[in-house]
Enzyme design. Structure first.
Site, PDB file in Angstrom:
ATOM      1  N   ASP A  81      44.417  35.811  31.270  1.00  0.00           N
ATOM      2  CA  ASP A  81      43.216  35.576  30.747  1.00  0.00           C
ATOM      3  C   ASP A  81      43.223  37.432  30.072  1.00  0.00           C
ATOM      4  O   ASP A  81      41.752  37.773  30.142  1.00  0.00           O
ATOM      5  CB  ASP A  81      42.586  35.064  31.608  1.00  0.00           C
ATOM      6  CG  ASP A  81      41.871  35.498  31.936  1.00  0.00           C
ATOM      7  OD1 ASP A  81      42.359  36.660  32.799  1.00  0.00           O
ATOM      8  OD2 ASP A  81      40.369  34.801  33.209  1.00  0.00           O
ATOM      9  N   CYS A  84      44.208  39.187  35.223  1.00  0.00           N
ATOM     10  CA  CYS A  84      44.723  38.650  35.966  1.00  0.00           C
ATOM     11  C   CYS A  84      44.747  40.128  36.863  1.00  0.00           C
ATOM     12  O   CYS A  84      45.135  38.924  38.347  1.00  0.00           O
ATOM     13  CB  CYS A  84      45.690  38.174  35.465  1.00  0.00           C
ATOM     14  SG  CYS A  84      46.770  39.487  34.241  1.00  0.00           S
ATOM     15  N   HIS A 262      51.872  40.642  32.519  1.00  0.00           N
ATOM     16  CA  HIS A 262      50.638  39.365  33.322  1.00  0.00           C
ATOM     17  C   HIS A 262      51.522  39.946  35.386  1.00  0.00           C
ATOM     18  O   HIS A 262      52.927  40.489  35.233  1.00  0.00           O
ATOM     19  CB  HIS A 262      51.826  38.290  33.040  1.00  0.00           C
ATOM     20  CG  HIS A 262      50.448  36.917  34.203  1.00  0.00           C
ATOM     21  ND1 HIS A 262      48.998  36.886  33.857  1.00  0.00           N
ATOM     22  CD2 HIS A 262      51.117  35.942  34.916  1.00  0.00           C
ATOM     23  CE1 HIS A 262      49.002  35.817  34.690  1.00  0.00           C
ATOM     24  NE2 HIS A 262      50.652  35.638  34.897  1.00  0.00           N
TER      25      HIS A 262
END
Lengths: 268, 151
Positions: A81, A84, A262
Site C-alpha cells: 500500500d 510497506c 515492494h
C-alpha cells in the site's frame, strides 16, 4: 456546466465539465479496497519457497527464489500500500527487540525522547502528539508482556489493526523526516531536482502511501539506530539475489526482501 | 464508538476553538462528527475581501491518514475551484500529510484564495481571466462575494 457560458473565451476546455481529481481518487480508493480485502497488513510466517508459486515458468525468478531460500528460511508478506517499507521495518525491528529486554528498553527511551526532537525541528506539537501517544502506547503494551511469544503475538495483532498500524507508520515517517532534516547537508545530495530536503520530506516522506527509496531507508535506519539488509530480487541477469546493507558496513538486524516497488520481511 | 479518526477530530475541534486562526471557522454538524461545516472569510486586499464563503468537510475513518473531501457550498469563481465546489489543492490530494489538521486545511484554502495557481486550473475561464484580464476576473469574483451574503 462552467461558470456563465456567454463569454467569448475559449469554452472547449474539458476540465470544467467534471471534477477529474475526484474521479481519479475514487478509482484509487477502489483499487486500494481490493488490495486491503485480500492481503493482511502484515502476514503470518511462511516459507521463502512459497514465492515459487508466483513465478512458475519464469526461470530467472525461480533461480533467484532458490538462491534466496538458501539464505533465508521464512518470510512475512506485507500489504503493498506504499507503506510497506515503513511497516515491515518497524514490525521487524520490534519483533527482534522483544527478544532482548535490554535493547528494547534503550529503544523505548529513544522513542520517549523523540517527541522533543520533533518539536524542536518545528513539527506541530498538537498533531504530533496524537501519533506519539499511540506509538508510545503500543510500545508500553508490548513492554508490559513478560512472555516473548505472547508479546510477539500482541505485536502481530496490533500491526493488523489498521488504526494502530497506520499510526505506527506515520510516526516512523515523521522520525524519518526529522532525521533527513537534521542532516540535510548530507541528504540533499541524494535529492533530484530543485527540491529542498524539507520539501522532499513534506512531499515524499510524511504523506502516507508514498513509496520508499534508498534515501528513506537510510534515514529510517539512522532514526531507529538499526541496520538493515535488503535483498533485491528482480529480472536482472544472474541467478542470485543481490544484497545491500544500510548503512553500509553495518551488522544488519532486519532483513527485507525487495521486489520492484515492494518490501517483505525475511527471516534467517 | 471511538475510532482514531473520531478521536482525532475531537482534538481538531478543540484546537480550532482554543486557538482559532484568523478568518476561518469550522465545527462538526450536530449529529455527525464526520461531517463539518466551515466558513472562510475572504482575505483582505484580495478581490475576495468581505466574502463569507461556506464549505463542507467530509471525513472518512481513514482520517488523518487520508485527507477529507472539502467542497465550497457558496458559489465560487476561482481558478482552482470546480463548478461543483470541489477544490484543486495539492495538500488535499497527493501532498496530504497526516500532520495537517482542520485548522491547517482551512488556512491553506484561505491562502489559495489570495494566491490562485492558474497553471493547474479547475475553472479554466477563471484561470484565463486571472492571467489575461485581471479587471474582469475581479469583477466576477466580486459578484461571488456579493452572492455569498445572500447564500
Amino acid at each position: 456546466m462552467g461558470d456563465v457560458g456567454q463569454s467569448t473565451a475559449n469554452t472547449s476546455n474539458k476540465e470544467m465539465t467534471s471534477n477529474q481529481d475526484e474521479l481519479i481518487l475514487a478509482q484509487q480508493r477502489q483499487i486500494e479496497k481490493e488490495i486491503s480485502e485480500s492481503i493482511p497488513l502484515v502476514g503470518e510466517l511462511e516459507p521463502v519457497t512459497s514465492l515459487s508459486s508466483e513465478y512458475s515458468g519464469d526461470d530467472i525468478y525461480l533461480a533467484k527464489v532458490n538462491d534466496l531460500a538458501a539464505k533465508y528460511s521464512s518470510m512475512r508478506r506485507t500489504r503493498p500500500d506504499g507503506n510497506c517499507f515503513f511497516r515491515a521495518f518497524t514490525y521487524a525491528t520490534l519483533e527482534r527487540l522483544l527478544g532482548n529486554k535490554e535493547e528494547f528498553n534503550s529503544f523505548y527511551k529513544l522513542a520517549e525522547n523523540s517527541k522533543n526532537v520533533l518539536v524542536e525541528l518545528g513539527f506541530q506539537q498538537f498533531t504530533l502528539e496524537d501519533f506519539y501517544d499511540t506509538y508510545m502506547d503500543v510500545l508500553k503494551r508490548l513492554a508490559d508482556i513478560d512472555n516473548v511469544d505472547d508479546a510477539r503475538r500482541e505485536l502481530h495483532t496490533v500491526f493488523n489493526e489498521q488504526g494502530y498500524s497506520d499510526y505506527m507508520v506515520v510516526y516512523l515517517r515523521l522520525l524519518t523526516s526529522a532525521q533527513l532534516q537534521k542532516e540535510k547537508d548530507f541528504y540533499s545530495c541524494f535529492i533530484e531536482g530543485e527540491r529542498t530536503v524539507a520539501d522532499f520530506c513534506h512531499q515524499e516522506v510524511e504523506p502516507m502511501y508514498k513509496d520508499s527509496d534508498h534515501i528513506h531507508i537510510m534515514a529510517a535506519c539512522s532514526a531507529l539506530n538499526t541496520g538493515v539488509r535488503v535483498l533485491y530480487m528482480d529480472r536482472g541477469t544472474g541467478n542470485i539475489v543481490t544484497q545491500h546493507d544500510l548503512p553500509e558496513g553495518c551488522t544488519p538486524t532486519v532483513h527485507l526482501l525487495y521486489r520492484p516497488s515492494h518490501y517483505d520481511i525475511l527471516y534467517v | 464508538m471511538s475510532t482514531p479518526a473520531r478521536r482525532r477530530l475531537m482534538r481538531d475541534f478543540k484546537r480550532l476553538q482554543e486557538d482559532p486562526p484568523t478568518g476561518v471557522s469550522g465545527a462538526p454538524t450536530d449529529n455527525n462528527i464526520m461531517i463539518w461545516n466551515a466558513v472562510i472569510f475572504g482575505p483582505h486586499d484580495t478581490p475576495f475581501e468581505d466574502g463569507t464563503f461556506k464549505l463542507t468537510i467530509e471525513f472518512t475513518e481513514e482520517y488523518p491518514n487520508k485527507p477529507p473531501t472539502v467542497r465550497f457550498v457558496s458559489h465560487m469563481f476561482h481558478p482552482n475551484v470546480y463548478a461543483d465546489g470541489g477544490i484543486c489543492l495539492d495538500i488535499l490530494q497527493n501532498r496530504w500529510s497526516p500532520t495537517y489538521d482542520v485548522s491547517a486545511i482551512l488556512t491553506s484554502i484561505q491562502s489559495l484564495l489570495s494566491d490562485p495557481n492558474p497553471n493547474s486550473p479547475a475553472n479554466s475561464m477563471a484561470a484565463q481571466l486571472y492571467k489575461e484580464n485581471r479587471r474582469e476576473y475581479e469583477k466576477r469574483v466580486k459578484a461571488c462575494v456579493e452572492q455569498s451574503f445572500i447564500d
